[in-house]
Design a protein around this motif. Sequence first.
Motif, short mmCIF file in Angstrom:
data_model
loop_
_atom_site.label_atom_id
_atom_site.label_comp_id
_atom_site.label_asym_id
_atom_site.label_seq_id
_atom_site.Cartn_x
_atom_site.Cartn_y
_atom_site.Cartn_z
N GLU A 51 0.84 -1.19 0.00
CA GLU A 51 0.00 0.00 0.00
C GLU A 51 0.87 1.24 0.00
N ALA A 52 0.30 2.33 -0.44
CA ALA A 52 1.01 3.60 -0.43
C ALA A 52 0.93 4.20 0.96
N ALA A 53 2.08 4.71 1.46
CA ALA A 53 2.12 5.32 2.78
C ALA A 53 1.75 6.79 2.68
N LYS A 54 1.34 7.37 3.79
CA LYS A 54 1.02 8.79 3.83
C LYS A 54 1.96 9.49 4.80
N PRO A 55 2.53 10.63 4.45
CA PRO A 55 2.23 11.43 3.24
C PRO A 55 3.02 10.98 2.02
N ALA A 56 4.05 10.13 2.21
CA ALA A 56 4.86 9.68 1.09
C ALA A 56 5.45 8.32 1.42
N GLY A 57 5.92 7.64 0.39
CA GLY A 57 6.55 6.35 0.59
C GLY A 57 5.61 5.19 0.34
N SER A 58 6.04 4.00 0.81
CA SER A 58 5.24 2.80 0.60
C SER A 58 5.41 1.87 1.78
N ILE A 59 4.46 0.93 1.91
CA ILE A 59 4.49 -0.04 3.00
C ILE A 59 4.33 -1.44 2.39
N PHE A 60 5.27 -2.32 2.72
CA PHE A 60 5.16 -3.74 2.37
C PHE A 60 4.93 -4.49 3.68
N ARG A 61 3.82 -5.25 3.72
CA ARG A 61 3.47 -5.95 4.94
C ARG A 61 3.29 -7.43 4.62
N VAL A 62 4.00 -8.29 5.38
CA VAL A 62 3.94 -9.74 5.18
C VAL A 62 3.28 -10.37 6.40
N TYR A 63 2.28 -11.25 6.14
CA TYR A 63 1.57 -11.94 7.21
C TYR A 63 2.02 -13.40 7.22
N PHE A 64 2.68 -13.84 8.33
CA PHE A 64 3.12 -15.23 8.47
C PHE A 64 2.25 -15.93 9.52
N PRO A 65 1.85 -17.18 9.28
CA PRO A 65 1.14 -17.93 10.33
C PRO A 65 2.09 -18.27 11.47
N PRO A 66 1.71 -18.05 12.72
CA PRO A 66 2.61 -18.32 13.85
C PRO A 66 2.60 -19.79 14.26
N ILE A 67 3.67 -20.21 14.98
CA ILE A 67 3.75 -21.53 15.58
C ILE A 67 4.25 -21.37 17.01
N LEU A 68 4.10 -22.41 17.81
CA LEU A 68 4.53 -22.35 19.21
C LEU A 68 5.82 -23.11 19.46
N ASP A 69 6.40 -23.75 18.41
CA ASP A 69 7.64 -24.51 18.58
C ASP A 69 8.79 -23.57 18.92
N LEU A 70 9.77 -24.11 19.67
CA LEU A 70 10.96 -23.33 20.02
C LEU A 70 11.97 -23.38 18.90
N VAL A 71 12.84 -22.37 18.83
CA VAL A 71 13.88 -22.31 17.81
C VAL A 71 15.04 -23.20 18.22
N ASP A 72 15.51 -24.02 17.30
CA ASP A 72 16.67 -24.89 17.54
C ASP A 72 17.92 -24.07 17.30
N ASP A 73 18.70 -23.83 18.37
CA ASP A 73 19.90 -23.01 18.27
C ASP A 73 21.13 -23.80 17.88
N GLN A 74 21.00 -25.10 17.65
CA GLN A 74 22.16 -25.92 17.29
C GLN A 74 22.73 -25.44 15.95
N THR A 75 24.02 -25.09 15.92
CA THR A 75 24.63 -24.52 14.73
C THR A 75 25.52 -25.49 13.98
N GLY A 76 25.92 -26.59 14.58
CA GLY A 76 26.79 -27.52 13.87
C GLY A 76 27.04 -28.77 14.68
N TYR A 77 27.51 -29.85 14.03
CA TYR A 77 27.78 -31.10 14.70
C TYR A 77 28.60 -31.96 13.75
N ASP A 78 29.21 -32.98 14.32
CA ASP A 78 30.02 -33.89 13.50
C ASP A 78 29.12 -34.72 12.61
N SER A 79 29.61 -35.05 11.41
CA SER A 79 28.84 -35.86 10.48
C SER A 79 28.68 -37.27 11.04
N PRO A 80 27.44 -37.76 11.22
CA PRO A 80 27.26 -39.14 11.70
C PRO A 80 27.77 -40.13 10.65
#
Length: 815
Positions: free
Chosen positions: A658-687
């Motif tokens: 949509e166009a913003a007022k008085p100038a510019g624009s707005i991009f809005r993204v709607y994502f469906p939410p979840i209740l799962d926790l974020v996995d912070d594991q960043t790396g591990y040895d190859s099994p």
Amino acid sequence: MGNYHRLLKRQIKQHLNGSSMESFLDSINEAYKQFDSDRSMLERSLELSSDELLLANSEMRAIIDSFPDLFFLIENDGTIVDCRSGSTNTLFLGELAFLGKRIQDVPHPSVAAAFSEAISRLQEGETQVSTEYSLSIHGQKMYFEARLTALHADQIFVIIRDITQKTKGQNRLTRSLSLYREILESTADGILVISNAGKIVSFNQRFIDMWRIPANLIKSQSDERLLQYVLDQLKDPDGFSARVAHLYQHPNDSSEDCIEFLDGRYFERHSQPYRVDGKVLGRVWCFHDASSARNSLKALEDSEAHVRLVLDRAMDAIIVLNARYEIVNWNPRATEIFGWPATDALGQTFSAICLSAVDAPLFDKSLAQHLVAIPLDSQTFELACVTMQRKGVVIEFQLTGAYLSGASFVIVFAKDVTEKRNAHHQSRILEARLAQSAKLESLGRLAGGVAHDLNNLLGPLVGYPDLIIDQLGLDHPAVEDLVAMRDSATRASMVIRDLLTLARRGNFKPKPLSLNQEIRNYTSSPAFKALCEDHRNVSLQLQLEEVPNISGSSAHLAQVIMNLVNNAFEATTSSGCVTVKTCSIEVTRPIVEFDPVTPGLYVALEIQDTGVGINTNNIAQLVEPFYSTKTMGKSGSGLGLSIVYGAVKDHGGHLQVEAAKPAGSIFRVYFPPILDLVDDQTGYDSPRGSGQSVLVIDDVESQRTLAVRFLNYLGYSATGVGSGPEAIEYIKTRNIDLILLDMILNNDEYNGLETYREISAIHPTKCLIMSGYSENDQVKNTLLSGADGFIHKPFTVQSLAESVNRILLDQNVKT
């Protein structure tokens, strides 16, 4: 002998030598004179006959020339020996141009066969043959009829007539009759047309259904038999018959009345004379099923309490007017639609408070013309719908007249049809979406094929560096070069993923993600720092609320954030600010603009700039591939928002602009939410494996060799084959713990899916699918058929180790 005929004198001198035969000679002389007289008369008669014959011939020629037809005289083989054109000169060529040619060769080759067949039929003994054909002459299609007649002396006389106007007229008549039949069948009323002779001329299916008439009865076309059948269904058959008889005795009269049935049905009957060119040829009967309306009125008369219940709970506004059109009843739905409480509405004139100044006079005039003129006792009727628009809401009215408790009333049914009136607008939006889907589908086919081939080529470049680094050790001087080669190939694979995201054919395994963390990751990245260097006059403001996690791909979500932020910075050509917000939001009413959003809870990402803004006429084109308002080659290729749109849809989200007022624009993204926790594991040895047997099925040798090398390095016992039939033969004599199956196999009989099904029929085996993209029917059907997982090409040693280990550790062994 002075008075004798000269011929007689010559004969006398020659034969009689002057002998006296005076009496005889006198007789002969008279004969000669009579002969001269007869010859003169004969010669004059011949002269007159010749003139008359020439005149008759000239007249015949004039008659022939005045005909609009073409005349040909042909031999039995079709050779033209004479031709004449009619007054319309439709030969189009001089007459001499036809002489000596075969008539089969004169018209267009497409109709030559028709003339040949006609001549053959005459030669076989028929005396006259007709045929029709068409030709394109001077750009117009013309129709002709040729009639061939056999003559004596092995000749054929041909008459060709231009029937273009006749044919076109017949075609127009056929179309007109077809339209008439469609209109007749589409009406909700039963229609019957009877001739003056008592024969059924026409009817529609609705008439048969309403009167429940057997097929054999309608085929008889007898009005008398039909009348006898319907009388048995009526409450008042004598009154019905009397009315029918009266109308047949007065063919110019019209009639409107009602018919009651023994089973409770109630029809409105309308009858009009059936006229053609002002002449009455019969009668048209129209029957309208008014049973439902009449039953409603009867229920109204029977129970005032029941009526009140219906009025109060009705979905439509129901308003009752007295004979002065003042409101005497006003249900709750009327208050919702018009805004007037019942206490204020009662006693008011309906048109004064419910209709606009433009519609009110039309409504009152309609009431005066129809409701007053028509008797209201024991009848129901409907007016054409009257519509009004008040505060952007469109209302449709239906009016019915009735007697209640001895007084006449008008019942007004009002329905909110705002959505109906907006249907055209919604249809255009739907068409635009279908067009967008078609474009993305087309690009998907292209991107999918390209991605598969490129991923096969990139596989060794992504995979082998990890294998070599593991063998050389991290301290080896070549490691830095190998890492650079691997990273370059990985970036190339990301470009391919952009194409697949654009076409919504990419693959990712969804996992819980923190939207705020993904934003922070991008705003602290070197890419964002470089963007800020190029736009030093633009500042960034983060307004990140605590929001639930969403499910998706970190790489794809990063693409969404990066493209939207980049666009916002580039749109802000002078000093300005780009604001990135996150929040939880509940959508209570559907959002229909651009990409529709259904009601529900969402995690919203909003990126707003103070730049040049968006032309509202261009919003619908923003996500079209290669569409860009920027300078091509300097700032983008036109794929950025297309990639954003594809990634958002892959995450089950919606994109709004949509166009913003008085100038510019707005991009809005709607994502469906979840209740799962974020996995912070960043790396591990190859099994690693412990000697389990793995069969690699891939028709590309380099990919097959790479997968076998990786698996053997990880501790598995791997073997590779290049086709489905080879794999089937191999597994017949060996026990395999896992098959690694490529979906795209260049074999007409055995693709990936067919190969998996054949192997499963021989020996159920765990299966890991691999492909350059996943969103296709083969992959979906293979997974539905029992395959255990999917790995995207190009893969690394670690990603392959994880996928294989996960499947082999699964205790749900196939049986």
